[in-house]
Design a protein around this motif. Structure first.
Motif, PDB file in Angstrom:
ATOM      1  N   THR B  18       0.833  -1.199   0.000  1.00  0.00           N
ATOM      2  CA  THR B  18       0.000   0.000   0.000  1.00  0.00           C
ATOM      3  C   THR B  18       0.867   1.248   0.000  1.00  0.00           C
ATOM      4  O   THR B  18       0.621   2.193  -0.760  1.00  0.00           O
ATOM      5  CB  THR B  18      -0.912   0.008   1.234  1.00  0.00           C
ATOM      6  OG1 THR B  18      -1.392  -1.304   1.440  1.00  0.00           O
ATOM      7  CG2 THR B  18      -2.046   0.957   1.072  1.00  0.00           C
ATOM      8  N   VAL B  19       1.911   1.228   0.854  1.00  0.00           N
ATOM      9  CA  VAL B  19       2.775   2.397   0.929  1.00  0.00           C
ATOM     10  C   VAL B  19       3.475   2.629  -0.403  1.00  0.00           C
ATOM     11  O   VAL B  19       3.545   3.759  -0.893  1.00  0.00           O
ATOM     12  CB  VAL B  19       3.793   2.237   2.081  1.00  0.00           C
ATOM     13  CG1 VAL B  19       4.868   3.293   1.999  1.00  0.00           C
ATOM     14  CG2 VAL B  19       3.088   2.323   3.409  1.00  0.00           C
ATOM     15  N   SER B  20       3.956   1.528  -1.018  1.00  0.00           N
ATOM     16  CA  SER B  20       4.637   1.679  -2.319  1.00  0.00           C
ATOM     17  C   SER B  20       3.701   2.323  -3.333  1.00  0.00           C
ATOM     18  O   SER B  20       4.085   3.256  -4.047  1.00  0.00           O
ATOM     19  CB  SER B  20       5.086   0.331  -2.871  1.00  0.00           C
ATOM     20  OG  SER B  20       5.866  -0.352  -1.957  1.00  0.00           O
TER      21      SER B  20
END
Lengths: 164, 341
Positions: B18-20
Motif C-alpha cells: 500500500t505504501v509503495s
C-alpha cells in the motif's frame, strides 16, 4: 510435506516448460518458456538450500543471457514464414541421430541405481560462505582456469567484433 | 506453523504494498510540482487544496480512457508487458529492512518481509528481470517505434547492470555480508558507507537513474525521436501501469540507495536519545522515509535539470567510464581492506 508438494509443482512446471521450448512454433515463445524453466530450476535450488546458486542462476541466465536471446529474435524478426524449408533427407537424418542420442542416454543412465548416493548431512553447503570457501580452497585450480577461459573468450569476442 | 507470525507477515506485506503504491501515486504529483518549481510555474493546483487530489484525477482519467488494442500477432504478450513491469517493480521491496524490530508482548517483529542472507543479490536479480516487461510490451505492440524503444531499454539495462553490480561489490567487500540487514546494522549512527565509498555511490546513483529509465537516460521512451518509445501503442490503465512501475522503481531505488550508502534507518546520536526499542524503531522508519524522499527529490531534480543523453553517449558512459571506474574502486577497496587487516 510442504517442500515435497513444492518439489512436485516445480518439477511439473519445469518439465512442461522445457518440453514447450522444443514444441512451440514461435521462437519468442520458446525463449519465454526457457525463462520459465530457469525460474523453476532456481526454485529447485532454493529447495536444496542453495540460495546463492538460485539467485545467480536468475541474474546470469534469466536476467542477461535470455534478454540477449530475446533481443536477437526481436531484431531478426523471426517468423514462421521466414523459417527455411528443410528437405526430407535432413529430417530423416535428424530423427535417426536423435534416436541414437536417446539410446546413448538410456545406456549411460542404466547403471545409475547402483551408484552410491552422496548424502550430505550438512545442508548449509549451498550457502555463499561455504561455497566461496570450497571454491577458493578445494577447487581453486579449476576455478582459476575457468576464469582464464572466460577472459580468453572475452578477448576473442572483442577481436571478432572489432574486425569490421 | 506459527499463525501469529503468518498474520504479521501478511499485514506487513500489505502495508508495504500500500505504501509503495501511495508513494508512487504522490510521486507523480510531486514530480509535476517540482517541474513547475524548476520552470517557474505553478503546477497542478486545481483539484483539491494545493492540487492534492490531482493523482486521483489522473488515475480516474487513465481508467476511463479507451482501451486500445493494436493489430498485433500476440495479444497475450501485449497485455502481459505492463503486468510484468508492475509485478517486478513491487517484488523488490520484500528484502528491504524498513526499520529495526518492534517488540510487542515480548516477541520480536522485524520490519522486513524476508531477511535472506543474499538480500542484495536478490535485488540485483529482480532488477535484471525487470526489463522483460518493457521488452515484451514493446515487441508485442507491433510498431517499429515500440520495438526500437524496447531494444534500447534492453541494451541500456544490461549495460548499466554491470556497473551497478560492481559498485555493490565494493560495499559487500567492506561489510563482509550480502544481507541488507547486516549491511545496515554496520552503519550505526553516522558511520555511513558514503564516507568510505563516495565513488561507489556516484556510480550506483547514475546506474539507478539508467535502470529506472529516468532522464537523462530515458532513451527507451524518448519522445523527440520515438513518439512514445516502448509504450507508444499503450493506452488506458495499461499505460498507467508502465508509468506507475517507473515511479515504484524510483521509490525502491531510493530505498536501496539509502540502505546501502546512507545508513538505512540509522541516524546520528541515536544511542544518546535513550528511547525504548519500539520508539527507536518508529523513528528509524520515519528517518528512512525522509532519506528516501530526499533521493526521490534528487531523481526529479536531475530529470528537470539535465538534458537527455544521445544513445552512443549513453553506451560510452556505461562501458568506457563507469565500468572501469567501478573495477578500479573495487581494487582500491581491496587494497585498503588488506592494509587494515
Amino acid at each position: 510435506m510442504f517442500s515435497t508438494i513444492l518439489f512436485y509443482v516445480l518439477s511439473v512446471i519445469l518439465v512442461f516448460s522445457s518440453l514447450m521450448v522444443v514444441f512451440t512454433k514461435k521462437p519468442v515463445n520458446s525463449v519465454l518458456f526457457l525463462i520459465v524453466s530457469f525460474f523453476a530450476i532456481s526454485g529447485h535450488y532454493i529447495l536444496l538450500n542453495a540460495q546463492f546458486l538460485a539467485v545467480v542462476n536468475i541474474i546470469v541466465y534469466a536476467g542477461a543471457i535470455m534478454v540477449l536471446f530475446l533481443f536477437t529474435i526481436m531484431l531478426l524478426n523471426l517468423n514462421k514464414e521466414t523459417e527455411p524449408k528443410k528437405p526430407v533427407l535432413i529430417k530423416i537424418i535428424a530423427v535417426i541421430t536423435g534416436c541414437l542420442l536417446a539410446i546413448t542416454l538410456i545406456g549411460s543412465l542404466k547403471g545409475i541405481d547402483n551408484a552410491p548416493v552422496q548424502n550430505f548431512s550438512d545442508n548449509s553447503i549451498g550457502l555463499i560462505k561455504n561455497l566461496g570457501k570450497s571454491l577458493f580452497t578445494d577447487f581453486v585450480v579449476p576455478f582459476e582456469l575457468t576464469s582464464v577461459l572466460f577472459l580468453a573468450s572475452i578477448v576473442g569476442t572483442l577481436m571478432i567484433g572489432k574486425k569490421e | 506453523m506459527d499463525w501469529n507470525y503468518i498474520i504479521y507477515k501478511i499485514i506487513l506485506i500489505t502495508a508495504i504494498m500500500t505504501v509503495s503504491l501511495l508513494v508512487a501515486m504522490y510521486s507523480t504529483y510531486f514530480e509535476r510540482k517540482f517541474a513547475a518549481w524548476f520552470q517557474d510555474r505553478l503546477g497542478p493546483n486545481r483539484a483539491g487544496p494545493f492540487g492534492l487530489m490531482q493523482p486521483l484525477a489522473d488515475g480516474l482519467k487513465l481508467l476511463f480512457k479507451e482501451e486500445f488494442m493494436p493489430n498485433t500477432a500476440n495479444r497475450f504478450l501485449f497485455i502481459m508487458g505492463p503486468m510484468l513491469a508492475m509485478f517486478v517493480a513491487l517484488l523488490t521491496s520484500a528484502v528491504i529492512p524498513w526499520g529495526s524490530s518492534l517488540n510487542i508482548g515480548g516477541k520480536e517483529y522485524a520490519l522486513q518481509v524476508a531477511d535472506i542472507n543474499i538480500g542484495i543479490l536478490y535485488i540485483v536479480a529482480v532488477t535484471s528481470v525487470g526489463v522483460y516487461g518493457i521488452m515484451l510490451g514493446g515487441w508485442a505492440s507491433n510498431n517499429k517505434y515500440s520495438l526500437l524503444g524496447a531494444i534500447r531499454a534492453a541494451s541500456q539495462m544490461i549495460s548499466y547492470e554491470l556497473a551497478m553490480g560492481l559498485a555493490i561489490l565494493a560495499i559487500v567487500m567492506m561489510s563482509d555480508s550480502l544481507s541488507l540487514n547486516e549491511i545496515i546494522s554496520q552503519q550505526k549512527g553516522i558511520n555511513w558507507n558514503i564516507w568510505y565509498q563516495p565513488v561507489g555511490f556516484l556510480i550506483f546513483m547514475i546506474c539507478a537513474l539508467a535502470e529506472c529509465n529516468r532522464a537523462p537516460f530515458d532513451l527507451p521512451e524518448c519522445e523527440t525521436e520515438l513518439v512514445g518509445g516502448f509504450h507508444t501503442e499503450y493506452s488506458s490503465m495499461k499505460l498507467g501501469f508502465f508509468l506507475f512501475a517507473e515511479y515504484i522503481n524510483m521509490f525502491i531505488s531510493s530505498a536501496v540507495i539509502s540502505a546501502l550508502f546512507f545508513g538505512g534507518y540509522h541516524f546520528p546520536f541515536e544511542d544518546s536519545l535513550g528511547l525504548s526499542q519500539n520508539w527507536m524503531a518508529i523513528i528509524g522508519v520515519v528517518v528512512f522515509f525522509m532519506k528516501i524522499s530526499f533521493f526521490g527529490f534528487l531523481f526529479m531534480w536531475i530529470r528537470w535539470t539535465l538534458p537527455r543523453f544521445r544513445y552512443d553517449q549513453l553506451m560510452r558512459l556505461g562501458w568506457t567510464w563507469l565500468i572501469p571506474i567501478a573495477i578500479f574502486n573495487i581494487l582500491i577497496t581491496g587494497v585498503v581492506l588488506m592494509i587494515n587487516n
